[in-house]
Motif scaffolding. Structure first.
Motif: not given
Length: 176
Positions: A45, A47-54
């Motif tokens: 992983t 990080g996360e995108n703007y929708d907090r998806e990995p």
């Protein structure tokens, strides 16, 4: 002309999952070919995108020792007990009737190939077919041999090649 040819292989299931990942050495200038190196993919992983998806990627974990659980399980699965008669016949015929061949021309490595008919004859010698008479036993043995060849070709355990107009096979030995 390419100096090498690699194939990335895996067993794929209807749902899309993959297993038994490996790189097959199909052609290498001046060295041995026809073997496979197993690997696993480790998901990392980032990080996360703007929708907090990995956000993920994969790292290749090479199994060069040949002792990984996936490689060992795949090796056992790929040559089922029922196919051992075929494997034994192919090994015997390669030893007795095999020829040195360079199916990739001067660019690839040399293999030991056997005429398909010699492999079939060796199989018929050791395969005990059931049937009421010789014709039924021969027919059964022919069917079993054909299925064994097709199944091993489908799993990249044997390789077909035409040499001087004659169909030949060579056996790919798995590491370990």
């Amino acid at each position: 002309m390419a100096d090498e040819a690699l194939a990335v292989l895996a067993d794929r299931y209807k749902g899309g999952a993959i297993n038994n990942t490996r790189v097959a050495i199909r052609k290498v200038r001046g060295t041995r070919c026809g073997y496979e190196i197993f690997f696993d993919l480790e998901v990392i992983t980032l990080g996360e995108n703007y929708d907090r998806e990995p956000i993920t990627t994969c790292v290749v974990k090479w199994q060069t020792d040949g002792t990984s659980a996936v490689a060992v399980a795949a090796s056992k699965e790929r040559w089922a007990t029922s196919a051992e008669v075929f494997r034994q016949a192919l090994r015997t015929s390669v030893t007795d009737d095999g020829i040195r061949a360079s199916p990739f021309g001067n660019e690839g490595s040399e293999v030991r190939a056997v005429p398909l008919q010699a492999a079939r004859t060796a199989f018929f010698v050791i395969y005990l077919a059931e049937g009421d008479d010789e014709a039924k036993r021969t027919e059964a043995a022919i069917k079993v041999f054909k299925r064994a060849v097709e199944a091993r070709l489908g799993r990249s355990l044997i390789v077909p090649v035409a040499l001087n107009g004659v169909n030949h096979l060579w056996l790919i030995e798995l590491p370990g």
